[in-house]
Design a protein around this motif. Structure first.
Motif, PDB file in Angstrom:
ATOM      1  N   LYS A   1       8.364 -54.129 -46.245  1.00  0.00           N
ATOM      2  CA  LYS A   1       9.477 -53.195 -46.365  1.00  0.00           C
ATOM      3  C   LYS A   1      10.723 -53.936 -46.792  1.00  0.00           C
ATOM      4  O   LYS A   1      11.557 -53.410 -47.517  1.00  0.00           O
TER       5      LYS A   1
ATOM      6  N   PRO B   1      10.737 -45.916 -40.973  1.00  0.00           N
ATOM      7  CA  PRO B   1      10.398 -47.026 -40.075  1.00  0.00           C
ATOM      8  C   PRO B   1      10.772 -48.394 -40.648  1.00  0.00           C
ATOM      9  O   PRO B   1       9.927 -49.171 -41.061  1.00  0.00           O
TER      10      PRO B   1
ATOM     11  N   GLU C   1       7.599 -43.442 -38.153  1.00  0.00           N
ATOM     12  CA  GLU C   1       6.712 -43.220 -39.289  1.00  0.00           C
ATOM     13  C   GLU C   1       6.054 -41.834 -39.249  1.00  0.00           C
ATOM     14  O   GLU C   1       5.504 -41.392 -40.239  1.00  0.00           O
TER      15      GLU C   1
ATOM     16  N   TYR D   1      12.913 -36.608 -41.694  1.00  0.00           N
ATOM     17  CA  TYR D   1      14.227 -36.144 -41.254  1.00  0.00           C
ATOM     18  C   TYR D   1      15.104 -35.799 -42.447  1.00  0.00           C
ATOM     19  O   TYR D   1      15.204 -36.577 -43.395  1.00  0.00           O
TER      20      TYR D   1
ATOM     21  N   TYR E   1      13.456 -42.439 -56.353  1.00  0.00           N
ATOM     22  CA  TYR E   1      13.952 -42.278 -54.992  1.00  0.00           C
ATOM     23  C   TYR E   1      12.814 -41.960 -54.027  1.00  0.00           C
ATOM     24  O   TYR E   1      12.706 -42.546 -52.949  1.00  0.00           O
TER      25      TYR E   1
ATOM     26  N   PHE F   1      10.648 -44.978 -53.509  1.00  0.00           N
ATOM     27  CA  PHE F   1      11.364 -45.919 -52.629  1.00  0.00           C
ATOM     28  C   PHE F   1      11.246 -45.491 -51.169  1.00  0.00           C
ATOM     29  O   PHE F   1      10.878 -46.278 -50.289  1.00  0.00           O
ATOM     30  N   MET F   2      11.505 -44.198 -50.908  1.00  0.00           N
ATOM     31  CA  MET F   2      11.420 -43.709 -49.548  1.00  0.00           C
ATOM     32  C   MET F   2       9.980 -43.766 -49.030  1.00  0.00           C
ATOM     33  O   MET F   2       9.737 -44.064 -47.863  1.00  0.00           O
TER      34      MET F   2
ATOM     35  N   GLU G   1       7.672 -45.936 -49.953  1.00  0.00           N
ATOM     36  CA  GLU G   1       7.342 -47.329 -49.663  1.00  0.00           C
ATOM     37  C   GLU G   1       7.983 -47.774 -48.346  1.00  0.00           C
ATOM     38  O   GLU G   1       7.392 -48.521 -47.580  1.00  0.00           O
ATOM     39  N   LEU G   2       9.200 -47.292 -48.110  1.00  0.00           N
ATOM     40  CA  LEU G   2       9.847 -47.633 -46.839  1.00  0.00           C
ATOM     41  C   LEU G   2       9.081 -47.054 -45.657  1.00  0.00           C
ATOM     42  O   LEU G   2       9.104 -47.596 -44.557  1.00  0.00           O
ATOM     43  N   SER G   3       8.388 -45.937 -45.900  1.00  0.00           N
ATOM     44  CA  SER G   3       7.615 -45.338 -44.826  1.00  0.00           C
ATOM     45  C   SER G   3       6.259 -46.001 -44.679  1.00  0.00           C
ATOM     46  O   SER G   3       5.448 -45.566 -43.876  1.00  0.00           O
ATOM     47  N   GLY G   4       6.010 -47.005 -45.501  1.00  0.00           N
ATOM     48  CA  GLY G   4       4.773 -47.757 -45.345  1.00  0.00           C
ATOM     49  C   GLY G   4       3.664 -47.345 -46.295  1.00  0.00           C
ATOM     50  O   GLY G   4       2.511 -47.719 -46.114  1.00  0.00           O
TER      51      GLY G   4
ATOM     52  N   LYS H   1       2.641 -48.242 -53.332  1.00  0.00           N
ATOM     53  CA  LYS H   1       3.439 -47.712 -54.424  1.00  0.00           C
ATOM     54  C   LYS H   1       2.708 -46.593 -55.179  1.00  0.00           C
ATOM     55  O   LYS H   1       3.287 -45.545 -55.453  1.00  0.00           O
TER      56      LYS H   1
ATOM     57  N   GLN I   1      11.954 -35.872 -49.736  1.00  0.00           N
ATOM     58  CA  GLN I   1      11.948 -37.235 -49.200  1.00  0.00           C
ATOM     59  C   GLN I   1      11.569 -37.244 -47.716  1.00  0.00           C
ATOM     60  O   GLN I   1      10.979 -38.194 -47.231  1.00  0.00           O
ATOM     61  N   ALA I   2      11.874 -36.133 -47.018  1.00  0.00           N
ATOM     62  CA  ALA I   2      11.515 -36.090 -45.603  1.00  0.00           C
ATOM     63  C   ALA I   2      10.002 -35.941 -45.437  1.00  0.00           C
ATOM     64  O   ALA I   2       9.440 -36.347 -44.431  1.00  0.00           O
TER      65      ALA I   2
ATOM     66  N   ILE J   1       7.639 -37.079 -47.678  1.00  0.00           N
ATOM     67  CA  ILE J   1       6.888 -37.978 -48.565  1.00  0.00           C
ATOM     68  C   ILE J   1       5.709 -38.641 -47.862  1.00  0.00           C
ATOM     69  O   ILE J   1       4.642 -38.789 -48.423  1.00  0.00           O
ATOM     70  N   HIS J   2       5.895 -39.007 -46.606  1.00  0.00           N
ATOM     71  CA  HIS J   2       4.821 -39.739 -45.912  1.00  0.00           C
ATOM     72  C   HIS J   2       3.989 -38.830 -45.012  1.00  0.00           C
ATOM     73  O   HIS J   2       3.351 -39.296 -44.085  1.00  0.00           O
TER      74      HIS J   2
END
Lengths: 252, 301
Positions: A3, A108, B72, B76, B92, B95-96, B98-101, B104, B143-144, B146-147
């Motif tokens: 991350k 996270p 995770e 939100y 965007y 990116f969000m 990937e941040l959520s794990g 890509k 984006q909320a 995405i994961h």
């Protein structure tokens, strides 16, 4: 780590999109070029200024290569610091103000990797800018004045970079705590100026001062060896940098 | 099954108690509306649930466990979602993601899917800087989600939108209801009634009323009979106050508002009396109080 890399890539993409990745190195390169060129052509510039009385003889000894590079460094110490502080004052504060920080931290992601991604990318861009600026100065110094050993240049720049990293980390720390970009820039510049002014004035008591590193870098460039005790300010600076970084990654 | 269980949640900022001793639970697969006037502590509550604020006191159990970081599993949408104006929608969302794990490639295909879902497929390559408010809100929802979170938390998802955008958003929430648990805050009661299964009303940081919509209707919403007449009903009203089926009498000019406990009984008795006394009524309406009346009662106006 994964991350962190995502955040780090985002920082770079942002710096590419807002052209920071171009203009910041450019500023350093221009200042780096200007110094040897103006020093070399100074007599001609004065002669052509035109308001000298007839028959004036201007004799200025051409400075040594080391002196030119040392001048470049002191130029960076004024304009360079100003530019770096202005470029990175909003690095955390702007995203906190806009609410972007919440959008990211609700995923996270740890606050530490969020701040560290910013710290490393800012440090890297600063390093590239400073190096390119010094290389530009070095190239023109060799061209116009005389050769200068690369090892000395690298060492001088390296020590100087530690001082800049300290100020950059302090800026990041302020940015993680304060809302107003103006206040952040003012405090960061104030620290740089106060340390740079007080250190040579109170030589005796300021042997530990991070600003000693600029003196050490200068003497490395002019004399080929650092004057005085470098180890003490070096250790203190690295410790202070670590401290401010630690404070910055702690969630307020 | 309980998705989230909150016990004695409190948050104070300096001297202000924004949220005070709040306890509730969210059931899996249900849509819960968090209602309250401005400043009731809705956003503070949601931010604590989303892990953005540390509660002063209280515990939040997610899926029955006290695991520290459940971010995770949560999507939100803040009240005013912000974006990087220099990114486009796909960048965007990836990116969000990937941040959520997410990987890509997975994030990219999910982003396409979501942009289709929120009706923004044609604008996905445009910079977000040029988006309208409604598009940003849709992107915020995307984006909320995405994961594929288990719980979707939406802070005032519709209040900043125009009527068309509001309708779209409500329709979208209705579609999502089956797939995930939703908690959203609003101060527009009509929207809450339309999409949610459960309702929580908070006032001054405290839980005032909670329950499912049918429960609330049963327990809190009262039957009322409104009678209008061509002459003053004051004297008749005073006699009605003694009736056992009538719990409260309100007189306003020539109109009577009667809160009744047994609707059928009250109706026949009233109609009989009206005929007997030849009261010149102009209208006789049977209805019930609304969520809004309950809300106003809770808020204390």
């Amino acid at each position: 780590m994964n991350k962190w890399l995502v955040l780090f890539r985002k920082e770079w993409l942002e710096m590419v999109r807002n052209y920071k990745v171009i203009w910041l190195p450019l500023v350093f390169v221009v200042f780096g070029l200007l110094q040897p060129i103006t020093l070399y052509y100074l007599p001609d510039i004065l002669k052509n200024a035109g308001n000298m009385p007839e028959g004036t003889v201007i004799k200025i000894a051409t400075p040594s290569s080391g002196e030119v590079l040392c001048e470049t460094l002191s130029q960076f110490n004024q304009m360079g610091i100003l530019v770096i502080v202005l470029a990175f004052m909003g690095i955390v504060a702007a995203e906190r103000r806009s609410g972007m920080m919440k959008m990211i931290l609700v995923k996270p992601v740890t606050y530490t990797s969020y701040i560290l991604s910013k710290w490393v990318s800012a440090l890297l861009l600063t390093f590239v800018s400073l190096s390119l600026g010094m290389l530009a100065a070095w190239y023109y110094t060799i061209l116009l004045i005389g050769s200068f050993p690369f090892v000395d240049l690298a060492q001088g720049t390296g020590i100087y970079f530690i001082w800049i990293s300290f100020l950059l980390t302090f800026t990041l720390f302020l940015s993680s705590r304060l809302k107003s970009s103006g206040l952040i820039a003012a405090l960061a510049l104030l620290l740089g100026i106060v340390l740079s002014l007080v250190t040579p004035l109170l030589e005796k008591w300021m042997k530990w001062s991070p600003a000693q590193l600029t003196g050490a870098a200068s003497s490395l460039l002019t004399e080929g060896a650092a004057q005085g005790n470098v180890l003490l300010p070096l250790t203190i600076t690295i410790l202070l940098t670590a401290l401010f970084l630690y404070l910055a990654v702690r969630e307020p | 099954m309980k998705m989230m269980e909150v016990t004695a949640l409190s948050k104070s900022f300096d001297t202000v108690n924004a949220v005070n001793n709040l306890s509730f639970s969210l059931k899996e697969g249900r849509c819960t509306a968090l209602l309250g006037p401005n400043g009731a502590g809705k956003t503070t509550t949601l931010e604590m649930l989303a892990g953005l604020l540390v509660p002063t006191k209280g515990t939040i159990l997610f899926m029955g466990s006290n695991q520290a970081d459940y971010r995770e599993h949560i999507g939100y949408l803040p009240q005013q979602p912000v974006f990087f104006s220099w990114m486009n929608a796909v960048e965007y969302l990836v990116f969000m993601g990937e941040l959520s794990g997410m990987a890509k490639a997975t994030a990219a295909s999910r982003a396409d899917e979501l942009l289709e879902l929120v009706g923004m497929a044609d604008a996905k390559k445009r910079r977000i800087g040029g988006y309208s408010g409604g598009m940003k809100q849709r992107l915020g929802i995307a984006q909320a989600m995405i994961h594929e979170p288990k719980l979707l938390i939406l802070d005032e998802p519709v209040s900043a939108l125009d009527p068309v955008g509001r309708r779209d958003m409500l329709e979208m929430m209705k579609r999502l209801k089956g797939h995930m648990t939703i908690l959203f805050s609003t101060h527009i009661l009509h929207d809450a009634e339309e999409v949610c299964d459960d309702v929580m009303m908070i006032h001054k940081g405290e839980l005032a009323v909670a329950g499912s919509l049918p429960e609330l209707r049963r327990n809190y919403l009262e039957n009322i009979i409104i009678i209008s007449a061509e002459e003053s009903l004051d004297t008749w009203a005073r006699t009605l106050e003694r009736w056992t089926v009538i719990t409260e009498v309100r007189v306003r000019n020539n109109t009577l508002e009667l809160f009744v406990s047994d609707l059928d009984k009250a109706r026949s008795q009233l109609l009989a009396e009206i005929t007997e006394k030849k009261i010149p009524i102009s209208s006789f309406t049977v209805g019930s109080t609304t969520l809004e009346d309950l809300f106003m009662k809770v808020v204390g106006k």
